[in-house]
Design an enzyme around this catalytic site. Sequence first.
Site, short mmCIF file in Angstrom:
data_model
loop_
_atom_site.label_atom_id
_atom_site.label_comp_id
_atom_site.label_asym_id
_atom_site.label_seq_id
_atom_site.Cartn_x
_atom_site.Cartn_y
_atom_site.Cartn_z
N ASP A 164 0.84 -1.20 0.00
CA ASP A 164 0.00 0.00 0.00
C ASP A 164 0.88 1.26 0.00
OD1 ASP A 164 0.87 -0.17 2.61
OD2 ASP A 164 -1.10 0.10 3.53
N SER A 165 2.20 1.04 0.03
CA SER A 165 3.14 2.15 -0.21
C SER A 165 2.89 2.76 -1.59
CB SER A 165 4.59 1.65 -0.11
OG SER A 165 4.78 0.51 -0.92
N ASP A 212 -1.05 -6.09 -0.32
CA ASP A 212 -1.39 -5.48 0.97
C ASP A 212 -2.88 -5.27 1.11
OD1 ASP A 212 0.63 -5.05 2.80
OD2 ASP A 212 1.31 -3.19 1.87
N GLU A 215 9.29 -4.38 10.24
CA GLU A 215 9.72 -3.07 9.70
C GLU A 215 10.31 -2.20 10.81
OE1 GLU A 215 6.94 -1.06 7.11
OE2 GLU A 215 8.18 0.75 7.06
O1 KIV Z 1 3.60 -1.13 1.62
C1 KIV Z 1 4.78 -1.55 1.58
O2 KIV Z 1 5.54 -1.31 0.64
C2 KIV Z 1 5.24 -2.33 2.71
C3 KIV Z 1 6.72 -2.55 2.81
C4 KIV Z 1 7.34 -1.33 3.36
C5 KIV Z 1 7.03 -3.76 3.59
O3 KIV Z 1 4.48 -2.74 3.52
#
Ligand code: KIV
Length: 274
Positions: A43-44, A82, A181
């Site tokens: 979700d990044s 995610d 994390e």
């Molecule tokens: O959303 C994402 O990219 C993540 C990573 C930072 C593990 O959860």
Amino acid sequence: MRKSIYDLLSRKGTCPVSMLTAYDYHTACTIDEAGIDMILVGDSLGNVMLGYENTLAVTVEDMIHHGKAVCRGAKEAMVVIDMPFMSYQASVEDAVRNAGRIVKETNCQAVKMEGGAEYADRIKAIVQAGIPVVAHIGLTPQSVNALGGYKVQGKSLEQAQKLLSDAKAVEEAGAFAITLECVPEALAKMITEQSKALTIGIGAGRFCDGQVLVYQDMLGFTNGFTPKFVKKYTDLHAIMLQAFRQYKEECEQRTFPAEEQTFKISDDVLEKLY
Ligand code: KIV
């Protein structure tokens, strides 16, 4: 052949697993071609693809839209998607329904969700529905407002004990992997040694069972802030900037397109047009 949870779990304690984020078809194809084991549609994407300040505004629809593109590109890597903010927090029913939707509509192999013991019931229910789950503890960006910012987690005795019990709770609930994390290296090592699940670190040091990075970070996509745990494998920002500037100059000077980038018409046809 597509990597399964059993292929990856068999690597625990032997050969570390590699994971990168991807949000689009071409990046997924290239990451897959490189032999990376797992692709995370994180979700990044709210930050790195959509320009939001944090991940809170990302929707299930956003995850499905990008997830479908990644799943079309990844042939061998396991694709994990995610579960975005508020797609599982309110109830177990929401969690199972949204996890099911994500898998049905994208064809991904697993989902990831942030949170420890407090969400163990959601993890258990999703796993019971036949969907592999990656848990995510430590710095959980969906809780940025509650955490008071993006800080290393587990430094105090109380926080460290909570992380150890969270890791145990999500493993017992059935998560086959746990993203750690921004966790001190020695604590991540302890969790890795105590857990049967694969630990996948981001800012969690050298002793996890695997590593994950956001691909824009490791490619140096921007010249902005880079977290301490990121290694820049190239400086794509500089490469892209140079290419875009050269293109602008060549457009203005009419050196692009050159003859080799043009299509021909026969003189006979052309003459008849006059
Ligand atoms: O959303 C994402 O990219 C993540 C990573 C930072 C593990 O959860």
